[in-house]
Write a protein that holds these residues in place. Structure first.
Motif, short mmCIF file in Angstrom:
data_model
loop_
_atom_site.label_atom_id
_atom_site.label_comp_id
_atom_site.label_asym_id
_atom_site.label_seq_id
_atom_site.Cartn_x
_atom_site.Cartn_y
_atom_site.Cartn_z
N GLY A 130 -0.55 14.50 -11.60
CA GLY A 130 -0.12 14.25 -12.98
C GLY A 130 0.91 15.26 -13.43
N ASP A 131 0.66 16.52 -13.14
CA ASP A 131 1.61 17.55 -13.54
C ASP A 131 2.92 17.44 -12.75
N ALA A 132 2.82 17.01 -11.52
CA ALA A 132 4.04 16.82 -10.72
C ALA A 132 4.92 15.73 -11.35
N ASN A 139 6.39 16.91 -14.71
CA ASN A 139 7.53 17.80 -14.46
C ASN A 139 8.82 16.99 -14.32
N VAL A 140 8.76 15.94 -13.53
CA VAL A 140 9.96 15.11 -13.33
C VAL A 140 10.32 14.37 -14.62
N ALA A 141 9.31 13.83 -15.27
CA ALA A 141 9.57 13.03 -16.47
C ALA A 141 10.15 13.90 -17.58
N SER A 142 9.59 15.08 -17.77
CA SER A 142 10.05 15.90 -18.90
C SER A 142 11.50 16.32 -18.73
N PRO A 177 5.63 8.54 -22.88
CA PRO A 177 4.19 8.76 -23.06
C PRO A 177 3.48 8.76 -21.70
N HIS A 178 2.55 9.69 -21.54
CA HIS A 178 1.89 9.90 -20.25
C HIS A 178 0.42 10.16 -20.51
#
Lengths: 321, 282
Positions: A264-266, A269-272, A278-279
């Motif tokens: 999820g954090d990976a 990171n890409v999305a941000s 929304p995640h």
């Protein structure tokens, strides 16, 4: 198409590892298997029977096993270390960091019994932090295959890249649905299992099948759900993530891991950095596990099909605000 | 190299060590000076090795440094053996250098096969290399050096057990037995007990070099150690050295484990370390 995926059988991913390394050993004489007193649990029986000269028993001494593997790799061998996932990572993190990752040794760290689905042995053995630890290490490839066929394919495929690898799998019998010949597995390439436009579900490991089942339920309700199997968490297929999130505008990640540091954090990171959307996370919420049956544990700790469905409904509502 | 040349090389290496550590005002001179004679003996006399450097180390003897903080002596010996230019010693611990504070492969410095610095890992790596040499029917030897205080790390004993179990009789492990560590004498910090008995009880062959800073004694001890290889047991050398050996004011305590000499102290050290012959400072 979701209906294309049917479970041909229920098999343990660790059996895919055992069968994969046995096939690989026939092809590649440089492959060496090491274990720390868990040869049976890692399904190395056939390997040991036919390639005893390439099997290295290390006893209950995982730190030394990692160092021995680094020495074998220095000499040009392709060592596969085998033990449970917690003994493969947190117990030997400094050895991996210095002797393997920083030294860029071609060691394949093969970790079974990962996550809650280990079951009755309880939280001492149910590591839920390993993906995070391993993806933080520079140069480490991190792979979490989703079923037996894919674990077998990944076990063979990692021998062909010159990189330290963390390969994570489990002990529970689970739906086996990817291609038998493993041709749908490419290291570093996201596997889009179903195309959709309303929401993206990105999952790894056992939860890929759970995500497919959730998607079937959601499609029956009229939603168009994109399902991605992100078996390679590092290096991450950023292009595939950006493409999908840009299209659907929201994402749910699902993993048998802590909410902190994992898949999820990976993805976040890409999305941000590229396409904030929304995640929602389906993951263990910053707590330890406990003893129980695998499916009971997945339900209790919020990793079931209903949790994925609830997360999808929530994330779509957020998108529509 | 003959004895006199080896002694001269050891003096030159000692000059390199104090100059490198002085040059960056950082690093570990004490253990480096103590292990100088041993490493000079290995690289200039005992080991069959190729300064063209092949990582895999096939058909040559291979050395692993476990106590990575004594990188100054390792770097000097490698450079003077021809692995990389001697002039590069001047970059030790400075930005953009291949000569990291502790040895690393990350910058591709020829001669270094594994990172070390976090203690206790080198014997495991050496055991892996020795295992590979057995698999390859390569008759060459694997050498490793560890500190004595370093043996407080439990991983060493895992490796010591492993090497005996797998009969890695192609491995010679030296323990830098200087009795000192950062916080003081090992007997006060954490007693090592009878190291000879400990290694022997793990089924190793153990030799002692009483004068680890006497080149002839080191050579004799290494020849004896080699004679014990190939007999079913790994070989341990208890190498009795003096921290700071060769520089009078650095000897006799643990205080020069990890500090650098001042300008005036460097001058004194270099006055004591007089070289002969054709080699010279970098």
């Amino acid at each position: 198409m979701l209906q294309d995926y049917t479970a041909s059988s229920e098999k343990e991913t660790r059996a895919g590892f055992g069968d994969g390394i046995y096939e690989l050993a026939k092809q590649n004489p440089d492959v060496v298997a090491l274990t720390a007193d868990l040869a049976g649990s890692l399904k190395l029986n056939n390997f040991i029977k036919d390639f005893p000269e390439r099997f290295v028993q290390c006893g209950i001494a995982e730190a030394n096993m990692i160092g021995v593997a680094a020495g074998l790799a220095t000499a040009g061998k392709i060592p596969y270390t085998t033990t449970f996932a917690n003994f493969s990572t947190s117990r030997v993190y400094d050895q991996i960091r210095q002797s393997v990752a920083y030294s860029h040794k071609n060691v394949k760290i093969c970790a079974s019994h990962a996550g809650l689905t280990l079951g009755e042995d309880g939280a001492t053995h149910q590591i839920l932090e390993d993906i995070g630890m391993m993806r933080m290490l520079p140069g480490m490839t991190v792979i979490v295959p989703c079923d037996y066929n894919q674990t077998k394919a990944a076990t063979i495929a990692i021998s062909k890249i010159e990189s330290p690898v963390y390969l994570r799998f489990g002990r529970v019998k689970w739906a086996n649905f990817t291609k038998e010949d493993g041709s749908d597995f490419v290291i570093g390439k996201a596997q889009v299992l179903n195309e959709g436009t309303d929401v993206t579900i990105i999952a790894c490991g056992h939860l890929v099948w759970t995500a497919l089942e959730a998607a079937r339920t959601l499609e029956a309700k009229g939603l168009s759900v994109e399902v991605i199997n992100m078996h390679t968490i590092k290096p991450l297929d950023e292009e595939a993530v950006i493409k999908s999130l840009t299209k659907t505008g929201c994402v749910v990640t699902a993993e048998e891991h802590q909410i902190n540091g994992g898949l999820g954090d990976a993805i976040a990171n890409v999305a941000s950095r590229n396409c904030p959307v929304p995640h929602e996370y389906v993951a263990v919420n910053d707590t330890f596990g406990e003893s129980g049956k695998p499916v009971q544990l997945l339900e209790k700790y919020g990793l079931g099909q209903t949790n994925i469905i609830a997360a999808v409904e929530k994330v779509i509502a957020r998108k529509q605000k | 190299m003959e004895l006199q040349e080896l002694k001269a090389m050891a003096t030159q290496v000692r000059r390199d060590i104090v100059r490198m550590v002085h040059g960056v005002q950082s690093g570990h001179p004490g253990g480096s000076l103590g292990c100088t004679d041993y490493l000079v003996a290995l690289y200039f006399k005992v080991m069959q090795h190729d300064p063209a450097f092949h990582m895999e180390g096939k058909n040559e003897d291979v050395f692993f440094l476990s106590n990575g903080h004594i990188s100054p002596v390792f770097y000097s010996v490698l450079a003077r053996s021809g692995y990389f230019p001697v002039s590069e010693l001047a970059t030790f611990r400075k930005i953009d250098s291949r000569l990291q504070g502790h040895p690393a492969t990350h910058e591709h410095l020829p001669g270094v096969r594994i990172a070390s610095g976090s203690l206790g890992q080198g014997l495991s790596v050496a055991s892996g290399m020795a295992t590979a040499k057995k698999m390859n029917n390569d008759q060459h030897l694997v050498y490793a050096l560890t500190g004595d205080g370093e043996l407080q790390e439990g991983q060493n004993w895992e490796a010591i057990m492993f090497a005996a179990h797998h009969k890695l009789d192609n491995m010679i492990v030296a323990v830098d037995y200087n009795g000192q560590q950062i916080d003081g004498a090992t007997k006060n910090v954490m007693s090592l007990g009878d190291l000879k008995a400990k290694f022997e009880s793990f089924d190793w062959t153990v030799l002692t070099i009483e004068q680890g800073n006497d080149m002839q004694a080191v050579l004799t001890g290494l020849e004896e150690a080699k004679a014990h290889t190939g007999k079913g047991k790994p070989v341990c050398i208890l190498l009795k050295t003096e921290m700071g050996a060769g520089v009078s004011f650095m000897m006799g305590s643990h205080e020069w484990h990890g500090i650098a000499p001042s300008d005036a102290q460097l001058d004194i050290a270099l006055t004591e370390l007089v070289t002969t012959g054709t080699i010279g400072d970098y």
